[in-house]
Enzyme design. Sequence first.
Site, PDB file in Angstrom:
ATOM      1  N   ASP A  74      24.936 -11.431 -30.576  1.00  0.00           N
ATOM      2  CA  ASP A  74      25.879 -10.403 -30.135  1.00  0.00           C
ATOM      3  C   ASP A  74      27.311 -10.714 -30.556  1.00  0.00           C
ATOM      4  O   ASP A  74      27.695 -11.881 -30.700  1.00  0.00           O
ATOM      5  CB  ASP A  74      25.876 -10.300 -28.603  1.00  0.00           C
ATOM      6  CG  ASP A  74      24.714  -9.489 -28.069  1.00  0.00           C
ATOM      7  OD1 ASP A  74      23.778  -9.207 -28.837  1.00  0.00           O
ATOM      8  OD2 ASP A  74      24.749  -9.149 -26.874  1.00  0.00           O
ATOM      9  N   HIS A 219      25.386 -15.863 -29.174  1.00  0.00           N
ATOM     10  CA  HIS A 219      26.644 -15.295 -29.671  1.00  0.00           C
ATOM     11  C   HIS A 219      27.184 -16.221 -30.759  1.00  0.00           C
ATOM     12  O   HIS A 219      27.543 -17.359 -30.461  1.00  0.00           O
ATOM     13  CB  HIS A 219      27.698 -15.210 -28.560  1.00  0.00           C
ATOM     14  CG  HIS A 219      27.280 -14.433 -27.358  1.00  0.00           C
ATOM     15  ND1 HIS A 219      26.490 -14.979 -26.366  1.00  0.00           N
ATOM     16  CD2 HIS A 219      27.554 -13.163 -26.980  1.00  0.00           C
ATOM     17  CE1 HIS A 219      26.298 -14.075 -25.413  1.00  0.00           C
ATOM     18  NE2 HIS A 219      26.927 -12.966 -25.766  1.00  0.00           N
TER      19      HIS A 219
END
Length: 262
Positions: A74, A219
Amino acid sequence: MPSLTRKMKNTGAGLRAVAVSVAAASLAVVLTGCGGLDTTAPSSVRAEPATTTQAARFGSVDCREAKCIALTFDAGPSENSARLLDILKEKQVPATFFLLGKRHIEKYPELVERMAAEGHEVASHTWDHKILTDLGEDEIREELRRPNDAIERLTGRAPTLMRPPQGRTDDTVHKISRELGLAEVLWTVTAKDYTTTDSDLIRERVLDQAGRDGIILLHDIYDGTVPAVPGIIDALKERGYVFVTVPQLLAPGEAKPGEVYR
């Protein structure tokens, strides 16, 4: 919420602000568990074959038989994404990237193009990481439409998947996602990589939670995450897992716009 004090090299205030927002978002979902949200598991999708079968870009994988798992990242692209793509290429592992528009897609367009060219699934994490359930319908459309348009310009293919910030969604978000041809994808594994720069700890957290049909949330904007990826891949391969993109995880079924998958 744990303090985000570590240095993020060469990012600037904009990226740091998004990092804090993403950290808070992920922590909120971990704490709430998206209680009460109606989601569909990959195995349920595979039981309902679509009219067209998803083509596996890294070789044919049938997740009805193979022990599949999906790596997802993400809030990129970021300065760490090129190294991540090098690792994935070396390991022959596909991933699904849920990209932010502002300060990310617009800053690193060449990385978006590379993700698509190297067989990864390029998806949306909205334009500016706004909480969709706090917005009006026109604002939701704008948050979803802008990254779609940017990704399509760069890759020639509009996204079919999106991940709502904080995993927060409702009937209005479902309706607009359906209008825009987007299915919503959450996760089953989180390393809480916003809380630590310890790559070994990130790896351990993923391995402790990993299971068949898992969707791993990481991430690549955080300094400890990308160095953890080779160990995660090697350990899960040793356990017999096959890495696939989210669409491959669902095949021969397909994600339906406006539905939520986890």
